[in-house]
Design a protein around this motif. Structure first.
Motif, PDB file in Angstrom:
ATOM      1  N   ARG A  91       0.844  -1.178   0.000  1.00  0.00           N
ATOM      2  CA  ARG A  91       0.000   0.000   0.000  1.00  0.00           C
ATOM      3  C   ARG A  91       0.891   1.244   0.000  1.00  0.00           C
ATOM      4  NH1 ARG A  91      -2.569  -3.588  -1.148  1.00  0.00           N
ATOM      5  NH2 ARG A  91      -4.502  -4.410  -0.222  1.00  0.00           N
ATOM      6  N   PRO A  92       0.357   2.421  -0.282  1.00  0.00           N
ATOM      7  CA  PRO A  92       1.210   3.626  -0.269  1.00  0.00           C
ATOM      8  C   PRO A  92       1.893   3.890   1.062  1.00  0.00           C
ATOM      9  CG  PRO A  92      -0.844   4.093  -1.413  1.00  0.00           C
ATOM     10  CD  PRO A  92      -0.987   2.725  -0.818  1.00  0.00           C
ATOM     11  N   ASP A  93       1.331   3.386   2.177  1.00  0.00           N
ATOM     12  CA  ASP A  93       1.946   3.610   3.478  1.00  0.00           C
ATOM     13  C   ASP A  93       2.788   2.436   3.948  1.00  0.00           C
ATOM     14  OD1 ASP A  93      -0.185   1.928   3.690  1.00  0.00           O
ATOM     15  OD2 ASP A  93      -1.000   2.809   5.528  1.00  0.00           O
ATOM     16  N   THR A  94       3.091   1.478   3.061  1.00  0.00           N
ATOM     17  CA  THR A  94       3.937   0.355   3.442  1.00  0.00           C
ATOM     18  C   THR A  94       5.352   0.844   3.690  1.00  0.00           C
ATOM     19  OG1 THR A  94       2.555  -1.115   2.106  1.00  0.00           O
ATOM     20  CG2 THR A  94       4.717  -1.932   2.775  1.00  0.00           C
ATOM     21  N   GLU A  95       5.938   0.425   4.813  1.00  0.00           N
ATOM     22  CA  GLU A  95       7.238   0.960   5.209  1.00  0.00           C
ATOM     23  C   GLU A  95       8.357   0.496   4.291  1.00  0.00           C
ATOM     24  OE1 GLU A  95       7.776  -0.156   9.227  1.00  0.00           O
ATOM     25  OE2 GLU A  95       6.194   1.163  10.009  1.00  0.00           O
ATOM     26  N   THR A 128       3.482   6.011  -5.515  1.00  0.00           N
ATOM     27  CA  THR A 128       3.333   7.179  -4.645  1.00  0.00           C
ATOM     28  C   THR A 128       4.035   8.351  -5.316  1.00  0.00           C
ATOM     29  OG1 THR A 128       5.336   6.638  -3.402  1.00  0.00           O
ATOM     30  CG2 THR A 128       3.239   5.761  -2.564  1.00  0.00           C
TER      31      THR A 128
END
Length: 1074
Positions: A91-95, A128
Motif C-alpha cells: 500500500r502507499p503507506d507500506t514501510e 506514490t
C-alpha cells in the motif's frame, strides 16, 4: 522437505469443508515458518500460498519484507511471485516501499524484456508521488524499447504515474507524441496512446486539438473497434472547439453507423454524433434531419431486434439525448418505448419513463397515460389479490391447520415497488399539467384519471408523514399531489368545474363507505378534495350528504393539516345547507337545523383540546359561533299560517358572509415576492410582550404521544384498503379471464384496462346521453335493448308500433326508378334541414392562467427536459465525484491545470500566483540572510577589529574607456565612487588606482556594516565583497573587494576612497592603506 504447494493448499481446503478456519490457521503457521527460511524456492512457494490466502481474506501485510526478498531474487519465476505479492499486499503507506525503490530502478534498466515488464506492471498498484519522481527517469527510456509490449505497458504506466505526480506528463508527452505520429508504430502501442489521450482529452482538449489530423487518420484506417470507440469519444470533446471537424467527421461516422455489426461501436458512433453537436448544426437542415433519422432508426433496432437489456438501456439513454433536439422523431418510436415501460428491469422502466415524459404532446398524451395507468391497475389488482389470499389462508389455517393448499399461479404482473408507483403517478401528473394543461384535450377524461389515481395511490402507514425522509416522496405526499391537481382543474378550468365538484363529492362518498370504522384516514387527497366541496358547495348534487360524510370522517383523521381543511369545509357546507334565507323558518326546518348544529358541535368539541394550535383555534371559533347560532335559533319562534318568521340572521347572513366574497383564483409562484411590505410592519417586534413565558409553558405541556412503534404498526395493525373499489371477486376473476395482458401497439388499450367499472359505467351513460340524437353514433345494441326493453332506436319503435311484432316484408311497396328521366325532370329542391342538423361542436375549454404581479416572472412551470431528470437514485454530487475520479478511483481534476508543452509560459491559471509567491519568499529569505550577516559582523567587530581599518582592494577587471566613473545604486542614497587611474604599460596587471582623500577615518563597527551592505557589499566572515546589482539597477564596471588587513606583508597597495553619506548625518571618510 515435505512442504505443501499451492495445489496442495487448495486441495486441502476443499477437503476440509466445515472446518476451513482451523485448516487455514495451520497453513498460515506453516507459511510463517517457511517464508523465514533461507531457501528461496521454499520462500517463493510460501509467498504464493500467502497470496492465495490474502485473496480469501487473510492479511499478509506482516510479510512485506519477505515479499521484498523474493522480489530481489535473480530467478525470473521467483521474482514474478515477489512482484505479484507486492501488487497484492503493498500500500502507499507500506514501510518497506522506500527500500524497494532501488530494486525497481534496477529492474527497469535490465536487459531482459520479461524482467522489465515486472516493475512496469507493478508500479500502477504501488505508486506514490515520491516513488514516481524516483523512477520517472528510468521509465522514460522504456518508450524507445525495441519490444512493442514494453512500450505499450510503459505508456499506460506513465498515465497512472501522472495521476499522482502530474509532472510526469510534461516530461513524457514529447516522446508519447512522437510515438503517436509514427505511422510504422505497432497498432497495440498506438491503441494504448489513444486510450491515454482520450482520458486526458476531456480535461484539457485544447492541448490535443493539433493532433486531429492524425487521430482522424487512425479513425478511418485503424480497423480496431475499441480504438475507434476511444477516438469517437475524443472527437466529441474536440468538435465544440473546432466546428469544422463536424463536416470532416460526418462521412466516416455515417459509414460506421450504416455498416458496422458491432453494437458497442454503433452506440458510440450515435453517442458521438449527439455529444459532438452534429444534430445541432444549423448550416444544413436536411443533412441534420438525415443524421437524426438514421440514428433513431438504428436505436429502434437495438431495442426491438436484439432484446438485450443492456442494449435497451443504452438505446434509451441515446433517445433521451435526441429528444431534446428532435422530439417528433422520437415520438414516432412510441410503440417500442412504451413496450420498455413494462420491462422486468426497473432501470429500463425508469429510462423509458424519462423518455415518455420528454416526448409527450397533445397527440400521444392519451396513449402514454393509458399505458401507465394500465400498469398501475394490474399491479394494484395483483397486490390486493395477494393480500386477500394471505388473509384467507390465515383464516383457513385456524380452522384446519393440517390442510395445505398448493399455490395458485397467476399471470398477473408482479406487484410494483411503492417508490416506483409514486414515481409513475408523479410523472403522470407532470405530463398532464405541463404548460398549463396544453396537452390535455379531454378534461373529463383527465378528471376520471385523477379519480382513479386516488384509488391506486399506495396507502400510507400510520406515522409515515412525520417520519418520512426529505429525499423520499411518501404515499401521503403523492395522494395530496393528486388532490391538488384536481383542485387546480376546478379553479382554472371553469367549463368542467361542475364535473370536478361531482368527482370530489363521489370521492368523499367512497371514502366514507369503503373505509372501516377502526381505520384511520391517512389519504392526503382528502384535504384538497374537501376544499373543493366546501368552496363550490352550491354546485354539489347533495350538500347535506357530503356534510354528513365529512362529519363521520373527521374523528378518524390523524393528520392535523387534513383536519384543518376539513373543518373549514364543514362550516362552508353548513352555511350552504342551513343558511338559505328563501326558505321559511318552519318547525321542520328549525328542528333539522338544531339537530345539525348539535351534530357539528359534537364533532368539534373533542378538537378544542387538540395539541396543534391551528386545529384547536378553528374548532373553538366554529364551535362558539355555532353555540351562539343555536341559542338564536332556539329563541326564534317558527312560522305559522298566520305569522311568517324569518330565520335567525346569524344563520342566514352572518355565517354565509364569512365565506362569500371574491372568487379564489390560482396565484403564480413568484407573485408573493413582489407584494410590497407595509411600512408599519416590524418583523422584529414580538407578537406578545411576554412571549418567552408563553413558549416555555407550551414546552412544558405533556402532549399525547403515540406509543405504537413501527414494529407494532407493521405486524399488529391492519393497513387501510389500497383500493376504494367494492367490486365482488367473481367479477374480477371474469375480467382476468378475458383480459389480455400483453397487447401490441396496434391494439390500443381502452379505458376498461385502467378505470374502475363504476367510472366506466358513468362515462358510457354520459356518452350515450350526449350522443343520443347523433345519427352517426352507433350505440351498443345489447346494452340499449336491455335498457329499453328490446328497442334500440326511436326508428325501431316506430316500425314496431306501425307493423306489430311481425314485419311483412312483401307488403313493402316497390317503386320503379326511371334513370333516363332524371336529367330532364325537374328535381325537387334539396332538403337542407338534414345538412344543417350536425352534431353540436365540442365546447372550447379555456384554462385560466395564474394570477401574478408585475415582474413576478413565469406563471406556469417550465417544459420538462428529460436530461435534467435524475430518477436513478444517484445525486449530482456523487456523479461529479465519480466523473473526476474515473475507473481508477483517483482524483484527476488537478490535471486540468497542467500544460503538456515543455517550457510553456501558460502553465495554468495558478502559474502567476505561484511566481509571485516564489518571489515574495525569495525576498524574505534575502532579508533574513542580511539580518544574520549584520548580527555576525557586529559580533566580530565587538570581539576586536584592527585600528588601522581594513584594506579595500580593487578586483581585476577590464575597464571601459567611455565610462570614467561608476555609480553603484543601492536601496539608499549611498554610493561608492571609483576613479580609475592609468598605470604603466610594463605592469602585467592593469589595476585602477583611487585618488586619496584628505582625511582617513577607520571603519566604525556601528556605522560601516549597515551602510556597506546597503551599498551592495556583502560580508563573508571578515571578507567584504560587492554583490551583483539587482535587476533594473545600474551595474558598474568596477567591483570592490574589501579584505581585512594582514600586518605580516606590506606591499604597495592601491588607495581607494570610500565615502559614506548618511542623508545629512555624520559622514565618515575611510582610507585604507597598506
Amino acid at each position: 522437505m515435505f512442504e505443501k504447494s499451492l495445489y496442495d493448499l487448495i486441495r486441502g481446503l476443499r477437503n476440509h469443508k466445515g472446518n476451513e478456519k482451523e485448516y487455514i490457521q495451520n497453513c498460515l503457521k506453516e507459511c510463517r515458518q517457511e517464508i523465514r527460511g533461507q531457501d528461496m524456492d521454499i520462500k517463493a512457494t510460501a509467498l504464493l500460498k500467502l497470496i492465495y490466502l490474502e485473496m480469501v481474506g487473510h492479511d499478509m501485510s506482516w510479510a512485506a519484507f519477505h515479499v521484498l526478498e523474493v522480489m530481489s531474487s535473480p530467478k525470473y519465476h521467483q521474482k514474478r511471485v515477489g512482484y505479484l505479492g507486492a501488487v497484492q499486499s503493498f500500500r502507499p503507506d507500506t514501510e518497506v516501499l522506500m527500500m524497494a525503490t532501488n530494486l525497481l530502478k534496477k529492474d527497469l534498466t535490465g536487459s531482459a524484456p520479461t524482467i522489465i515488464a515486472l516493475p512496469i506492471a507493478a508500479l500502477p498498484h504501488i505508486i506514490t508521488p515520491s516513488l514516481a519522481n524516483s523512477v520517472l527517469a528510468d521509465l522514460l527510456p522504456r518508450l524507445s524499447h525495441s519490444y512493442p509490449a514494453i512500450r505499450k505497458k510503459t505508456i499506460v504506466t506513465l498515465y497512472r504515474l501522472a495521476l499522482v505526480y502530474p509532472e510526469t506528463l510534461r516530461a513524457a508527452w514529447p516522446k508519447i507524441k512522437d510515438r503517436l505520429m509514427d505511422k510504422n508504430e505497432d497498432p497495440s502501442v498506438t491503441a494504448a496512446i489513444v486510450n491515454v489521450v482520450c482520458e486526458l482529452g476531456w480535461r484539457r482538449p485544447n492541448d490535443f486539438l493539433p493532433l486531429a489530423p492524425r487521430l482522424f487518420e487512425l479513425l478511418v484506417d485503424g480497423g480496431n473497434n475499441w480504438m475507434a470507440i476511444k477516438l469517437i469519444k475524443l472527437f466529441a470533446t474536440l468538435t465544440p472547439l473546432e466546428p469544422r471537424l463536424v463536416r470532416k467527421l460526418l462521412p466516416p461516422l455515417l459509414d460506421l453507423i450504416r455498416t458496422t455489426p458491432a453494437m458497442s461501436l454503433l452506440y458510440e458512433c450515435i453517442n458521438g454524433v449527439i455529444q459532438g453537436g452534429f444534430l445541432g448544426d444549423s448550416e444544413d437542415d436536411s443533412g441534420r434531419e438525415e443524421i437524426a433519422t438514421l440514428c433513431v432508426n438504428k436505436l429502434r433496432g437495438m431495442i426491438t431486434i436484439n432484446g438485450d437489456p443492456n442494449l435497451k438501456y443504452v438505446a434509451l439513454l441515446a433517445f433521451n439525448r435526441i429528444v431534446v433536439t428532435h422530439p417528433y422523431l422520437v415520438a414516432q418510436q412510441e410503440d417500442v418505448i412504451l413496450e420498455c415501460i413494462d420491462s422486468e428491469d426497473i432501470t429500463i422502466r425508469i429510462k423509458a419513463l424519462d423518455l415518455a415524459q420528454g416526448m409527450v404532446s397533445s397527440e400521444n398524451l392519451l396513449s402514454i397515460v393509458s399505458r401507465l395507468m394500465r400498469q398501475l391497475k394490474l399491479s394494484s389488482a395483483s397486490q390486493s389479490d395477494g393480500l386477500q389470499g394471505a388473509e384467507a389462508e390465515a383464516d383457513s389455517s385456524d380452522d384446519a391447520p393440517e390442510t395445505t393448499r398448493p399455490a395458485k399461479k397467476t399471470k398477473d404482473a408482479p406487484p410494483l415497488p411503492e417508490d416506483y408507483i409514486v414515481d409513475v403517478i408523479g410523472r403522470i401528473l407532470s405530463m398532464c399539467s405541463q404548460n398549463n394543461y396544453a396537452s390535455v384535450v379531454d378534461f373529463d377524461w383527465y378528471i376520471d384519471v385523477l379519480t382513479q389515481l386516488i384509488r391506486l395511490a399506495p396507502a400510507s402507514r400510520q406515522g409515515e408523514s412525520d417520519q418520512a425522509l426529505p429525499s423520499r416522496t411518501s404515499a401521503t405526499d403523492i395522494s395530496e399531489k393528486i388532490g391538488n391537481e384536481l383542485r387546480n382543474v376546478a379553479v382554472k378550468v371553469k367549463a368542467v368545474r361542475f364535473r370536478t365538484v361531482q368527482a370530489a363529492e363521489h370521492i368523499i362518498s367512497r371514502l366514507y363507505t369503503d373505509s372501516l370504522a377502526r381505520h384511520s384516514i391517512m389519504s392526503g387527497a382528502l384535504r384538497p378534495i374537501a376544499w373543493i366541496a366546501g368552496e363550490y358547495a352550491s354546485q354539489l348534487l347533495s350538500p347535506n350528504d357530503t356534510l354528513g360524510h365529512l362529519l363521520h370522517l373527521v374523528p378518524r383523521i390523524t393528520a392535523p393539516e387534513i383536519l384543518t381543511g376539513c373543518l373549514q369545509s364543514i362550516m362552508k357546507l353548513f352555511a350552504v345547507v342551513a343558511g338559505d334565507n328563501q326558505v321559511l323558518w318552519t318547525p321542520e326546518r328549525k328542528a333539522t337545523t338544531s339537530l345539525l348544529m348539535g351534530r357539528v358541535i359534537n364533532v368539534l368539541e373533542p378538537l378544542a383540546l387538540h395539541p396543534y394550535l391551528e386545529v384547536q383555534e378553528r374548532a373553538v371559533e366554529f364551535m362558539e359561533l355555532l353555540k351562539l347560532t343555536a341559542e338564536a335559533a332556539s329563541g326564534q319562534s317558527p312560522s305559522t299560517d298566520e305569522v311568517q318568521q324569518d330565520p335567525p340572521l346569524l344563520l342566514t347572513q352572518a355565517i354565509p358572509s364569512l365565506f362569500n366574497g371574491w372568487e379564489l383564483n390560482s396565484v403564480a409562484h413568484g407573485a408573493q415576492i413582489n407584494v410590497p411590505m407595509p411600512d408599519d410592519l416590524d418583523l422584529d417586534e414580538p407578537i406578545h410582550p411576554d412571549l418567552n413565558r408563553l413558549l416555555s409553558q407550551a414546552d412544558s405541556l405533556l402532549l399525547p404521544v403515540a406509543e405504537d412503534n413501527e414494529f407494532d404498526v407493521y405486524y399488529n395493525q391492519k393497513l387501510a384498503p389500497t383500493s376504494l373499489s367494492n367490486e365482488p371477486a367473481i367479477n374480477r376473476l371474469s375480467q382476468a379471464a378475458t383480459e389480455e395482458i400483453s397487447q401490441s401497439y396496434q391494439q390500443q388499450a381502452g379505458e376498461e384496462s385502467y378505470l374502475d367499472p363504476d367510472i366506466l359505467a358513468r362515462r358510457k351513460a354520459e356518452r350515450m346521453e350526449r350522443n343520443k340524437d347523433d345519427p352517426f353514433y352507433i350505440p351498443d345494441l345489447n346494452r340499449s335493448r336491455s335498457a329499453t326493453g328490446g328497442a334500440s332506436t326511436p326508428i325501431h319503435n316506430i316500425l314496431q308500433n306501425a307493423n306489430g311484432q311481425g314485419l311483412d316484408i312483401d307488403s313493402i311497396p316497390i317503386m320503379k326508378l326511371d334513370l333516363g328521366n332524371i336529367s330532364g325532370s325537374s328535381a325537387p329542391p334539396p332538403d337542407t334541414s338534414r345538412q344543417q342538423q350536425r352534431p353540436p361542436p365540442r365546447q372550447r375549454i379555456v384554462v385560466a392562467a395564474d394570477e401574478t404581479l408585475v415582474g413576478s416572472g413565469r406563471s406556469t412551470p417550465r417544459n420538462y427536459e428529460s436530461e435534467n431528470n435524475n430518477s436513478d437514485g444517484f445525486t449530482k454530487s456523487r456523479a461529479k465525484k465519480l466523473k473526476q475520479q474515473g475507473l481508477l478511483q483517483v482524483d484527476s481534476s488537478h490535471l486540468r491545470d497542467l500544460s503538456l508543452e515543455v517550457g510553456a509560459d501558460d502553465d495554468g491559471p495558478n502559474r502567476a500566483d505561484e511566481d509571485a509567491e516564489m518571489a515574495k519568499a525569495m525576498k524574505e529569505v534575502q532579508r533574513l540572510r542580511l539580518e544574520m550577516q549584520r548580527a555576525n559582523e557586529r559580533i566580530q567587530i565587538a570581539q576586536g577589529v584592527p585600528d588601522e581599518g581594513v584594506v579595500v582592494k580593487k578586483k581585476k577587471k577590464v575597464v571601459k574607456k567611455k565610462k570614467k566613473t561608476t555609480d553603484v545604486e543601492a536601496e539608499g542614497e549611498d554610493a561608492v565612487e571609483v576613479k580609475p587611474k592609468k598605470t604603466k604599460k610594463k605592469d602585467k596587471e592593469k589595476a585602477p588606482v583611487a585618488e586619496p582623500v584628505a582625511s582617513e577615518v577607520p571603519v566604525l563597527g556601528d556605522v560601516s556594516p549597515p551602510r556597506l551592505e546597503e551599498s551592495g557589499l556583502v560580508s563573508e566572515g571578515n571578507v567584504w565583497s560587492t554583490e551583483a546589482p539587482a535587476a533594473g539597477e545600474a551595474q558598474g564596471d568596477d567591483e570592490v573587494v574589501v579584505k581585512q588587513a594582514k600586518p605580516k606583508k606590506k606591499k604597495k597597495s592601491v588607495k581607494r576612497v570610500i565615502q559614506l553619506d548618511d542623508e545629512g548625518d555624520e559622514a565618515g571618510n575611510v582610507m585604507a592603506s597598506g
